[in-house]
Each structure stands twice: as structure tokens, then as C-alpha cells.
Design an enzyme around this catalytic site. Structure first.
Site, PDB file in Angstrom:
ATOM      1  N   ARG A  87       0.826  -1.216   0.000  1.00 50.35           N
ATOM      2  CA  ARG A  87       0.000   0.000   0.000  1.00 50.35           C
ATOM      3  C   ARG A  87       0.854   1.258   0.000  1.00 50.35           C
ATOM      4  O   ARG A  87       0.555   2.208  -0.725  1.00 50.35           O
ATOM      5  CB  ARG A  87      -0.953   0.011   1.196  1.00 50.35           C
ATOM      6  CG  ARG A  87      -2.086  -0.969   1.045  1.00 50.35           C
ATOM      7  CD  ARG A  87      -2.965  -0.988   2.262  1.00 50.35           C
ATOM      8  NE  ARG A  87      -2.162  -1.361   3.434  1.00 50.35           N
ATOM      9  CZ  ARG A  87      -2.434  -1.019   4.674  1.00 50.35           C
ATOM     10  NH1 ARG A  87      -3.492  -0.293   4.949  1.00 50.35           N
ATOM     11  NH2 ARG A  87      -1.665  -1.418   5.661  1.00 50.35           N
TER      12      ARG A  87
ATOM     13  N   ASN B 165      -6.305  -2.189   2.560  1.00 51.32           N
ATOM     14  CA  ASN B 165      -6.371  -3.633   2.737  1.00 51.32           C
ATOM     15  C   ASN B 165      -7.820  -4.026   2.972  1.00 51.32           C
ATOM     16  O   ASN B 165      -8.605  -3.253   3.528  1.00 51.32           O
ATOM     17  CB  ASN B 165      -5.555  -4.078   3.955  1.00 51.32           C
ATOM     18  CG  ASN B 165      -4.068  -4.124   3.685  1.00 51.32           C
ATOM     19  OD1 ASN B 165      -3.622  -4.090   2.543  1.00 51.32           O
ATOM     20  ND2 ASN B 165      -3.294  -4.191   4.748  1.00 51.32           N
TER      21      ASN B 165
END
EC number: 3.6.1.7
Length: 102
Positions: free
Chosen positions: A27, A45
Site C-alpha cells: 500500500r 487492505n
């Protein structure tokens, strides 16, 4: 600010990425890459261990970003990448950010 291609087209794509993509900095790397390319949106997520990415920019920018999401994060092992084009009207994002897990 969203960069635009020569005809001014801005698209929004929702991308789901499955594989080994959590716990490896995926990320954070995604945020850096999107910001460097002038793409707006977010990444987070999901509880099923996938990563969800909302991308907004020109079709070329988004295609390049999807290629990066699939192949260019060395620590990731992407099993599947699913892209869904979001139909207008869609909200306009002014930056790219990391959201909490959903």
C-alpha cells in the site's frame, strides 16, 4: 490535481488485487507510485487479505498503474488483478491516500 490526457478524459477504476500483497509495504509503495504519476484515489487492505485500489486519472495513467500493481512491486506475488471501470457520475479525488482496512 488529476492529470488529463490530450482529450481531457478522466476515468475511475476500482481494482482488487489478490495474492501476497499485505504485510510487505504494498500500500505504501502504491501511494508513492500513484502520487508520482499524478493519479488520485485511495488504497486499502481488505479483511480477505486482498488490496483494493480506487484510481482516477487518464486511461493511459490507469493502465500504467495497473501494470505496476500486477508486476512491479518486487515483494508482491500477485495471483489476480480485477479491474472494474466506475461509471459516471463519480466523485472527484484531489489526492491519493491510504485508507484503513475494510
Amino acid at each position: 490535481m488529476v492529470s488529463r490526457d490530450k482529450d481531457g478524459t478522466i476515468e475511475t477504476w476500482l481494482v482488487r488485487v489478490w495474492g501476497r500483497v499485505q504485510g510487505i509495504g504494498y500500500r505504501d509503495a502504491c501511494v508513492r507510485r500513484a502520487r508520482a504519476q499524478g493519479i488520485t484515489g485511495w488504497v486499502r487492505n481488505r479483511m480477505d487479505e486482498s488490496v483494493e485500489v480506487m484510481l482516477q486519472g487518464s486511461p493511459e495513467q490507469l493502465a500504467d498503474m495497473c501494470s505496476w500493481l500486477r508486476d512491479d512491486m518486487p515483494a508482491a506475488l500477485v495471483d489476480e488483478l480485477e479491474v472494474t471501470q466506475v461509471q459516471p457520475p463519480f466523485p472527484r479525488f484531489d489526492h491519493f491516500e491510504r485508507l484503513p482496512t475494510l
